[in-house]
Design an enzyme around this catalytic site. Structure first.
Site, PDB file in Angstrom:
ATOM      1  N   HIS A 152       0.842  -1.215   0.000  1.00 59.15           N
ATOM      2  CA  HIS A 152       0.000   0.000   0.000  1.00 59.15           C
ATOM      3  C   HIS A 152       0.872   1.258   0.000  1.00 59.15           C
ATOM      4  CE1 HIS A 152      -3.471   2.537   1.307  1.00 59.15           C
ATOM      5  NE2 HIS A 152      -2.532   3.192   1.959  1.00 59.15           N
ATOM      6  N   GLU A 153       1.861   1.282   0.882  1.00 56.69           N
ATOM      7  CA  GLU A 153       2.723   2.462   0.969  1.00 56.69           C
ATOM      8  C   GLU A 153       3.692   2.536  -0.211  1.00 56.69           C
ATOM      9  OE1 GLU A 153       1.997   4.731   3.017  1.00 56.69           O
ATOM     10  OE2 GLU A 153       0.525   3.500   4.047  1.00 56.69           O
ATOM     11  N   HIS A 156       2.226   4.430  -2.987  1.00 53.94           N
ATOM     12  CA  HIS A 156       2.393   5.879  -2.783  1.00 53.94           C
ATOM     13  C   HIS A 156       3.806   6.304  -3.179  1.00 53.94           C
ATOM     14  CE1 HIS A 156      -1.346   6.523  -0.737  1.00 53.94           C
ATOM     15  NE2 HIS A 156      -1.038   5.820   0.334  1.00 53.94           N
ATOM     16  N   ASP A 163      -4.611   7.446  -1.633  1.00 57.09           N
ATOM     17  CA  ASP A 163      -5.558   6.587  -0.941  1.00 57.09           C
ATOM     18  C   ASP A 163      -6.937   6.687  -1.560  1.00 57.09           C
ATOM     19  OD1 ASP A 163      -3.877   5.480   1.019  1.00 57.09           O
ATOM     20  OD2 ASP A 163      -3.971   7.322   2.196  1.00 57.09           O
TER      21      ASP A 163
END
Length: 1340
Positions: A152-153, A156, A163
């Protein structure tokens, strides 16, 4: 060490340097994970990191089509950790690491997050994990497995996506329903306020305590950017499932699906498109654990003849002295090398352990320039000096300064230096310094600076002053408070604010050009430091005040007087005042280190203290070219233009006035008016999940770990920071013209029947100046407005004059119609400059008109009875007329060919009295009936007389057609009173006609034999005639141009006897044949005589056309008995004609390589021209009123090269399009140029009509090559506009209902006991009371 030995040493150290993450094949390498020196030693953290990355590699492999994984990672541990297992770091450093392990950010606590400056698809700064997140397994339940959180990170960090949840806007209004902000919408859940169902009202969004609790067990696979904690979630949202309406950052910043950004816009877009999926699971990542101890530095200084220009050699000495006296920390080792025609060692590696050691090194600074510029000799000698301590230069640093082009081949030797594991910081002095300096710094993890010859710029002092190497503990690093210069023959005065976070080792360094000035420095309390307390180095033309102890907080004032016209500069530096309080720091950078003028450049400056954002400071950027020209830009933190987020402590501005050459960057931040403050604003992070729904019951997770609410006063401060220098090289002599910047903060609000739009004004050139005009458009259709701004409805902006960039614009306007309650509109803006250059389309702003009750408008009032009075106030003497209340319990049932509707009667005034009449309408289209009641089909209600409010109404009626099995209809009602006031439209009732078997109708009876008897009862004396049984084993096979069908013969009565005849039909369209057998093409069965039930039937026949390769046909059969009773339609049999290769025809040949040869033989001397290959993966998707087609590009010759053009056609009729492509409706393909074979093609287009709900369209493509040879028609892609689910999700919680029941009973019992007690007490005292006197109802 001779040059041969140096060469061997360089090649022994050929290990790739950690200069940034990159893909090596399918694996990511050069991933540096750095642990802050503030984290106490805990070797289990290393294992936890390895476990997280290993799991993350597997999850990443799953998430992106098995294309990528984590291959190599380096863990950098702090210098104060002890272990023999740590190897020596090379170019890895805490500041350059992309994943950091440090104490918590006060705004996030243990929640992982990625620090992102804001551009969609741009790489972020770093991922921040806390030690507690890695160690505390209880956090896995609330955030998900660490590996999935890492992915998830990582998305980014690496790909710049955002998000897909929102903490500030967790819900939104869509098509009459309240939705949770999420992607995809396939993720299901319920709305709860902890363990209680939320009070949800379609008029308003849920209250603050209401949260979306996802079902623990889901089928949805996306999206990782919404809830990585869900077990089923493993991928990113694709375009066909992306929720464009959700008010999340992904839509706000990117406006497209996360997967689309990754594959089309990110730094890895080209690699991801070309990489092939791994055929097996990826190998586990490999890890190195490294450590950087005390710094080892070699200064390599240019003393060639060109350094005699102006005061270059003196300025070099001044800056290097500043480094040695103030910047370099104790226990660091420093060597000094000079170079010109030859290179000389001025000092071997020397450990700095006291002030005298520093002064000895200062005295060795070179001061006599002469000779040529042999840079390679300087670099080689510097490497030898660094190798004297332990035999290698791994992890050591070089500070390399030069002012000229190399006499030798710098490109050749710099390539070797880049590979040897040494960090090289380079400083280019003057306009002629070698261009290889930029590459050396970039490839080795160093920093590149350029400096012009202007003394007042103070650039050399700034460059040397910023050459620190942080370990994550900023209390140990120097902080530059001020750096400023001026040319004067009078006073040079100013103020330096020393705040409470700094004060130790504070120094003021004044440099003068010609003669020493008179200097006075005053502390905040009024103490004066004059010439007697200040040291003066005449040879360096330098004056220094080292403030003893900790400098007093407040404003320090300096006054410098000179009678000689000269340049003066002052540099103020300090350290943290307390070992446990990090100082306020400023970091600055450009969004790109090289610009050719095609992409706007952005200046960033971040002001923070221990991760807290400092907002509302005054921040200025100073950009100076090699020629000495300078530009000043005030950086803004307003969330507009170049700035992505308001009040996040990151100040930004476009750099629009480009100038060719090297440009240096300096930023000054100050808070001398007391406006600045700390902010704990969050932007994104791993989503915390409050709980899950399991079998209708909420299972709460542990509460979210609390974050610090501590506030720290921001006193007056000044800071100066230096960013890496950058280069601009555009074509021609005129800088590029940039259009106005994109508006990113557009917001919309519906106020009655007007709309208020607000945004921050863009400039004429990006965010500078004033734009010429605005164009505003709106639409009901979000997707259409996003994809084609010009298709939106125009708003009249004639009265709007754009304001200066950065101003707040507001524009209120009326639309040409009444905005109905529940309506949602979408708005966008473009701006234009004087050169008619248009900006990109703004973000899409959404506004909904919500239903609100209002006393003053005569709307109904709802209340809970209490003993208090209330007041009603309306205009005029007559109370307002209220229409009948809305019917909310309408239900519908289809009975054969009639429909029964039921509802509770409304009143003439809301729920009182009797309504005058009803209007009932129905439709096949739920959406149409919901949006426009008047468009439904009217039902004759002449015979219906409304009953008194509260009565049960029932109305049965026949439609003008036979209702087919499987049909679904939608119904709605409006009521009217005597004043002709109509109610709102009722809820929409849905009814379907289902297929049912019935004995009484003569349908077949099936049973299982037992010893018990059974009974049959039918009407009349003659048993019912039963038709032939349904054929269930029909099969089909295409043989060349004939078709062979096979099945088991049915009987005359079910499976007994012999049927009279067969009817066989076929179609290209499976669905059509299934739904309407009679529409299929008939096969001539005159020669077929049915056999006895149970026999095998076979029938071979020819169709009236040639069956093309790749064709698929569908077949079905009905049988008939002597009474002409027909069976149900058989199962549908499918048959396809397979493609066969032919050598002699010049058709493409596919093979598996063996050791044998093969032969090709064609007619003539020229190989045949092969057309583009047939497209076989065409897909279609209807998005509101546009269509998105996707396919893989064919080639010019089969799957090689590039086709010339595409022809796209569509039809309502699948068969027609399949049989005659040219009869389809043509799509305009003028704007699409075919890409290279194998590329992904996408085309979005609008049709010339509104696509109704339930419509199905069919699409096909042909491609053509340069010889005008056309491909075969593609597969037929089908797309339908589906009806949305009319029923909103319901909440079921039996346990909760039981709890409420028990509580209610307890309350009732308590009330009864209380009343009895009061009554008894009153009787005993013989006192009477009258309850009627205790309640007063007042109406004014």
């Amino acid at each position: 060490m001779d040059s041969r030995t140096v060469f061997v040493l360089l090649w022994m150290l050929l290990s790739s340097t950690s200069t940034g993450i990159k893909l090596d094949g399918n694996g990511y390498v050069d991933i540096t994970i750095a642990i802050s020196s503030r984290v106490p030693q805990d070797n289990t953290l290393i294992d936890k990191i390895k476990d997280m990355v290993t799991e993350g590699s597997f999850r990443l492999h799953q998430a992106l089509d098995k294309k990528v994984y984590f291959k190599e990672a380096t863990i950098l541990v702090p210098p104060n950790w002890n272990s023999k297992e740590f190897t020596k770091a090379r170019t890895e450093s805490y500041e350059k690491a992309k994943i950091i392990i440090d104490n918590a950010n006060p705004a996030y606590g243990d929640e992982p997050y990625t620090h992102h400056y804001g551009e969609c698809a741009a790489e972020a700064q770093y991922i921040h994990f806390t030690p507690n997140f890695l160690r505390n397994d209880t956090l896995i339940k609330t955030y998900g497995s660490r590996g999935k959180v890492l992915v998830h990170e990582w998305a980014h960090l690496r790909w710049g996506v955002y998000d897909e949840y929102s903490e500030t806007k967790p819900f939104y209004y869509s098509n009459g329903r309240i939705e949770a902000t999420r992607c995809s919408k396939n993720i299901e859940g319920q709305f709860y306020d902890e363990s209680r169902p939320c009070h949800t009202d379609p008029k308003t969004l849920p209250t603050k305590g209401c949260k979306f609790y996802p079902n623990k067990y889901q089928n949805a696979g996306s999206s990782i950017m919404f809830l990585p904690s869900l077990d089923s979630v493993s991928t990113f949202c694709r375009e066909n499932e992306h929720n464009y309406e959700a008010p999340n950052l992904q839509n706000e910043k990117c406006g497209k699906a996360t997967r689309t950004v990754i594959f089309e816009d990110s730094v890895d877009k080209n690699a991801l498109r070309s990489l092939k999926p791994l055929l097996s699971s990826p190998p586990a990542p490999s890890f190195k654990v490294v450590q950087r101890k005390q710094r080892v530095i070699c200064l390599i200084l240019d003393v060639s003849g060109s350094m005699a220009t102006g005061s270059r050699i003196l300025r070099q000495r001044q800056a290097a002295t500043h480094l040695l006296r103030i910047i370099i920390e104790d226990q660091a080792s420093v060597g000094i090398v000079s170079f010109s025609t030859n290179a000389n060692t001025l000092s071997p590696l020397t450990t700095i352990d006291n002030k005298s050691t520093r002064e000895k090194l200062v005295k060795l600074m070179p001061n006599t320039p002469s000779g040529s510029t042999n840079m390679c000799k300087g670099l080689s000698l510097g490497l030898q000096v660094l190798s004297t301590d332990n035999g290698d230069a791994f992890g050591d640093e070089i500070i390399f300064l030069t002012d000229g082009e190399a006499t030798d081949d710098i490109n050749s030797c710099s390539r070797d230096e880049i590979k040897n594991g040494t960090i090289i910081h380079t400083i280019a002095l003057g306009p002629n310094a070698a261009s290889a300096l930029t590459e050396m710094a970039k490839k080795t993890g160093g920093i590149y600076f350029s400096s012009n010859d202007e003394i007042t710029s103070n650039q050399l002092m700034d460059a040397f002053g910023s050459l620190t190497l942080s370990t994550g503990d900023y209390t140990k690093d120097p902080v530059q408070l001020e750096s400023v210069g001026e040319i004067t023959s009078d006073w040079f005065n100013g103020t330096v604010s020393v705040d409470q976070t700094v004060g130790n080792k504070t120094s003021f360094v004044i440099i003068y050009e010609k003669s020493d000035p008179i200097i006075s420095i005053q502390s905040p309390s009024g103490s004066i430091y004059s010439q007697t307390e200040i040291s003066h180095d005449i040879s360096l033309k330098k004056v220094t005040l080292n403030v003893p102890g900790t400098a007093e907080p407040g404003d320090w004032k300096y006054s410098i007087q000179t009678t000689t016209l000269q340049a003066l500069t002052i540099t103020a530096t300090s350290h943290a005042a307390h070992a446990d309080v990090p100082p306020i720091i400023v970091k600055t950078r450009m969004n790109q280190q090289f610009s050719d003028g095609t992409k706007p450049m952005i200046v960033f400056a971040e002001v923070s203290q221990n991760y807290r954002h400092v907002i509302e400071a005054e921040v200025w950027a100073y950009l100076e070219s090699q020629s000495g020209s300078a530009q000043e830009l005030q950086l803004l933190d307003n969330g507009a233009g170049a700035d992505a987020f308001q009040n996040d402590g990151i100040y930004s501005r476009y750099f629009a006035k480009l100038e060719n050459g090297r440009i240096s960057l300096k930023v000054r931040a100050k808070n001398q008016d007391g406006q600045a403050r700390f902010s704990l604003q969050k932007k994104s992070g791993a989503p915390y999940v409050p709980g899950y729904v399991v079998n209708g019951v909420v299972e709460l997770n542990p509460p979210k770990p609390p974050v610090s609410e501590e506030t720290l006063e921001v006193g007056s401060f000044t800071r100066t920071a230096i960013g890496e220098s950058f280069e601009v090289a555009f074509t021609g002599t005129t800088p590029p013209n940039f259009p106005p910047n994109r508006i990113t903060d557009l917001s919309a609000e519906i106020q009655e029947d007007s709309v208020l739009l607000s945004w921050t004004a863009p400039g004429e050139d990006l965010d500078q100046g004033t734009a010429k005009s605005y164009e505003i458009r709106w639409s009901y259709d979000l997707q259409m407005l996003r994809e084609n701004f010009s298709n939106g409805h125009v708003v009249n902006t004639a009265a709007v004059s754009p304001q200066k960039a950065g101003s707040v614009e507001q524009h209120s306007f009326n639309l040409s119609f009444t905005i109905q309650n529940g309506t949602t509109l979408f708005f966008a803006v473009q701006s234009e400059d004087e050169q008619n250059a248009k900006s990109e389309t703004s973000n899409i702003a959404q506004a909904s008109k919500m239903l609100l009750d209002a006393l003053s408008s005569g709307q109904p009032l709802q209340w809970t009875a209490t003993e208090e009075s209330f007041e009603v106030d309306f205009t005029g003497s007559t109370p307002p007329n209220l229409p009948p209340n809305r019917i909310t319990d309408l239900s519908a049932e289809i009975r054969e060919n009639s429909v029964l509707l039921s509802w509770t009667a409304p009143g003439g005034d809301l729920d009182q009295g009797t309504a005058k009449s009803y209007e009932i309408r129905w439709s096949y289209d739920l959406q149409m009936l919901r949006e426009n009641f008047g468009n439904g089909h009217a039902v004759n209600t002449a015979a219906v007389s409304p009953q008194e409010a509260g009565s049960v109404e029932q109305h049965s009626f026949n439609l003008s057609f036979t209702i087919q099995n499987g049909t679904t209809l939608f119904f709605a009602v409006q009521s009217e009173d005597e004043q002709n006031a109509k109610s709102e439209t009722s809820n929409i009732a849905q009814a379907s006609k289902m297929l049912l078997d019935a004995l009484s109708s003569g349908q077949p009876l099936q049973w299982t034999a037992t010893e018990e008897s059974f009974e049959v009862d039918f009407t009349g004396s003659t048993p019912p005639n039963l038709p032939p049984n349904r054929i269930t084993d029909l099969s089909a096979e295409i043989r060349e141009n004939s078709v062979l069908l096979s099945w088991t013969a049915p009987g005359d009565d079910l499976d007994q006897g012999t049927a009279k005849s067969y009817e066989i039909r076929w179609s290209y369209d499976l669905q059509m044949l299934r739904e309407n057998f009679g529409n299929g093409h008939a096969v001539n069965t005159a020669a077929v005589s049915p056999q006895e039930a149970g026999s095998v039937e076979q029938h071979s026949f020819n169709l009236s056309f040639t069956i093309q390769n790749g064709t698929t046909l569908f077949f079905a059969v009905q049988s008939e008995d002597e009474q002409n009773a027909k069976s149900e339609t058989s199962n549908i049999a499918q048959a396809s004609k397979m493609l066969l290769d032919a050598l002699s025809s010049g058709q493409p040949l596919q093979w598996t390589a063996t050791e044998e040869s093969f032969e090709v033989d064609f007619t003539g001397s020229t190989p045949p021209n092969l057309p583009p290959n047939r497209i076989t993966d065409l897909s279609a998707e209807i998005r509101e009123n546009s269509v998105l087609l996707s396919w893989t590009a064919p080639g010019g010759d089969l799957d090689q090269g590039t086709a010339k053009s595409y022809e796209i056609r569509w039809s309502y009729d699948l068969q027609m399009l399949r049989e005659n492509f040219g009869n389809g409706h043509a799509v305009n393909t003028a704007a699409i140029s075919p890409q290279e074979a194998g590329s992904v093609e996408q085309l979005s287009f609008d049709l010339s009509f509104t696509i109704q709900n339930g419509t199905t369209l069919f699409f096909a493509v042909q491609s053509e090559d340069e010889q005008n040879a056309k491909s075969e028609t593609s597969n037929i892609a089908q797309a339908s506009k589906m009806l949305p689910d009319p029923n909103p999700p319901t909440i079921s919680n039996p346990g909760l209902n039981f709890t409420i029941l028990v509580i209610s009973l307890c309350v009732v019992t308590m009330v009864i006991c209380f009343v009895v007690a009061v009554f008894t007490w009153a009787v005993r005292r013989r006192k009477s009371f009258d309850l009627s006197n205790n309640v007063e109802l007042k109406c004014k």
